[in-house]
Motif scaffolding. Structure first.
Motif, PDB file in Angstrom:
ATOM      1  N   GLU A   1       2.189   1.526  -3.402  1.00 39.88           N
ATOM      2  CA  GLU A   1       0.884   2.167  -4.183  1.00 39.88           C
ATOM      3  C   GLU A   1       1.388   3.664  -3.981  1.00 39.88           C
ATOM      4  O   GLU A   1       1.639   4.829  -5.284  1.00 39.88           O
ATOM      5  N   GLU A   2       1.575   4.231  -2.535  1.00 41.33           N
ATOM      6  CA  GLU A   2       1.617   5.634  -2.418  1.00 41.33           C
ATOM      7  C   GLU A   2       2.536   6.242  -3.319  1.00 41.33           C
ATOM      8  O   GLU A   2       3.406   7.525  -3.876  1.00 41.33           O
TER       9      GLU A   2
ATOM     10  N   LYS B   1       1.841  14.020   0.171  1.00 44.25           N
ATOM     11  CA  LYS B   1       2.810  13.233   0.065  1.00 44.25           C
ATOM     12  C   LYS B   1       3.905  13.012  -0.218  1.00 44.25           C
ATOM     13  O   LYS B   1       4.597  13.771   1.074  1.00 44.25           O
TER      14      LYS B   1
ATOM     15  N   ASP C   1       0.805  -1.166  -0.118  1.00 42.44           N
ATOM     16  CA  ASP C   1      -0.077  -0.037  -0.645  1.00 42.44           C
ATOM     17  C   ASP C   1       1.462   0.888   0.157  1.00 42.44           C
ATOM     18  O   ASP C   1       0.211   2.732  -0.777  1.00 42.44           O
ATOM     19  N   GLU C   2       1.820   1.040   0.969  1.00 41.37           N
ATOM     20  CA  GLU C   2       2.989   2.242   0.797  1.00 41.37           C
ATOM     21  C   GLU C   2       3.707   2.374  -0.407  1.00 41.37           C
ATOM     22  O   GLU C   2       4.157   3.594  -0.697  1.00 41.37           O
TER      23      GLU C   2
ATOM     24  N   LYS D   1       2.274   6.262  -6.734  1.00 47.04           N
ATOM     25  CA  LYS D   1       1.669   7.313  -7.314  1.00 47.04           C
ATOM     26  C   LYS D   1       2.466   8.742  -6.974  1.00 47.04           C
ATOM     27  O   LYS D   1       2.140  10.180  -8.163  1.00 47.04           O
ATOM     28  N   THR D   2       3.087   9.471  -5.429  1.00 50.62           N
ATOM     29  CA  THR D   2       4.034  10.489  -6.365  1.00 50.62           C
ATOM     30  C   THR D   2       5.071  10.798  -6.933  1.00 50.62           C
ATOM     31  O   THR D   2       5.252  11.533  -7.689  1.00 50.62           O
TER      32      THR D   2
END
Length: 413
Positions: free
Chosen positions: A34-35, A230, A31-32, A38-39
């Motif tokens: 994925e962040e 972010k 999940d991290e 995205k960043t």
């Protein structure tokens, strides 16, 4: 072309993690990731976890899972995959050949974000050094990888031209950068020694990325540091003066945000910057209390601080973002903190309590004096006002009577 300019066609990525036991945090780590993706400007189209006793030494995941990922790539029209651990050169090359697509790992994504966020000369040099060290052993695999897709994650910072250097040129460039880093480290140590001559209390702000460090610094000092929801919104450390209510001046300095599986290339490259926490008098540990993984994030921060040998500094843990919490009944504790404060720094809640805790720690570290100074020694009182806490100042016939708390370095005053 930067990935930020590729808004119409962002990279479509499949994230892959390996779970080694039922109790690990592979899902949360993905999940991290994925962040992070995205960043970096890409989108995640699928997350895949394989349970194994150990990571496959040749291809990271097993043969059956490779076939599953190949089918997903075709079905989801993916343009690349990202593995949640740092891949060896062999794993990178083998997995890429098996999947016939661009393969990246968590380290490459983090380095890419750092490359886009570094603004100071020091930050840019540190990032380039970390990238080149990483790429030196993976030059062939990365060249093949980037030829599959013209840009995107992994192409920022030193850029594709430097990827085309042979190993000798990369080694030469690393040597030059290491000399520059050593020179900057000397300058940093000189600045620290100058600070030590003036007994100013240094407060270092640490915490997991996106915990609210920049917001806190801006709230107090109008530092103008970028605030963004972010990961790694800011990279370059900032130091600012601040005058406490008692009148004494202190220095606030922030550090780069920590993260689980922080690449050792970055810890090595940023060691001189991260070491600011080592030389601080007080640590403020910012925690995003609204994050379900707050406990794990706190553990990651302390693990990194221990690696840096920060030692037993007084710690104020700020459980920030209380206004965003959806699980108010969950009790957060920090056994290593000397003080804990519940706060919502963005709105100002709890900030005064943090400052009071700083004042208390400083006062406890100082010694009390009650002394009469001659009028010729008035300059000493100015030093007490600046570096200590002046409680009483009375002008008498025989001189100036003072009661104050002063740093131990000034006890001979």
């Amino acid at each position: 072309m930067s990935i930020y300019e590729m808004k119409e066609n962002p990279e479509r990525l499949i994230l892959i993690g390996v779970s080694l036991n039922e109790k690990d945090d592979t899902k949360e780590s993905l999940d991290e990731l994925e962040e992070l993706v995205k960043t970096a400007g890409a989108v995640t189209v699928e997350k895949v976890i394989q349970s194994r006793e150990k990571i496959h030494p040749g291809t990271y995941i097993g043969k059956g899972k490779i076939e599953e990922v190949k089918n997903l790539i075709e079905y989801l029209d993916a343009t690349g995959v990202v593995c949640d651990d740092e891949l060896s050169p062999a794993q990178l090359s083998n997995l890429e050949n098996a999947l016939d697509i661009k393969v990246m790992d968590r380290t490459l994504v983090i380095l890419d974000i750092f490359a886009s966020r570094a603004t100071s000369r020091e930050g840019k040099i540190q990032v380039e050094l970390a990238q080149l060290r990483y790429r030196a052993t993976r030059l062939i695999g990365l060249r093949n990888s980037l030829s599959r897709l013209g840009g995107g994650i992994g192409t920022r910072g030193p850029g594709e031209k430097k990827l085309e250097m042979d190993r000798r040129l990369i080694r030469d460039r690393i040597s030059i950068l290491k000399r520059e880093v050593a020179e900057m480290q000397k300058q940093r140590e000189l600045a620290r020694k100058n600070r030590e001559k003036n007994p100013v209390t240094v407060v270092s702000i640490v915490g997991y990325t996106n915990a609210g460090k920049s917001t806190f610094l801006n709230r107090l000092t109008s530092a103008g540091v970028l605030e963004e929801d972010k990961l790694f919104a800011t990279l370059d450390p900032t130091t600012r003066n601040y005058k406490l209510e008692s009148g004494q001046e202190i220095l606030f300095t922030d550090t780069v945000g920590f993260i689980r599986k922080l690449p050792h290339h970055l810890i090595d490259a940023f060691k001189s910057t991260l070491e600011e926490a080592r030389y601080a008098d007080i640590i403020i540990h910012m925690v995003d209390s609204s994050n379900p993984q707050a406990d794990i994030q706190m553990h990651t921060v302390y693990e990194t601080l221990d690696n840096l040998e920060v030692g037993s500094k007084p710690i104020i843990t700020v459980f920030n973002k209380q206004d965003k919490r959806t699980d108010k009944e969950r009790i957060l504790k920090d056994g290593r903190a000397d003080y804990t404060v519940n706060a919502a720094v963005k709105t100002g809640t709890g900030v005064d309590e943090v400052l009071k805790s700083i004042e208390e720690i400083i006062r406890n570290s100082k010694q009390y004096i009650a002394k009469t100074f001659s009028y010729d020694e008035a300059g000493k009182i100015q030093r007490i006002r600046k570096y200590g806490e002046l409680l009483t100042e009375e002008y008498r016939e025989d001189g100036i009577y003072v009661e104050a708390y002063i740093p131990s370095e000034m006890r001979s005053i």
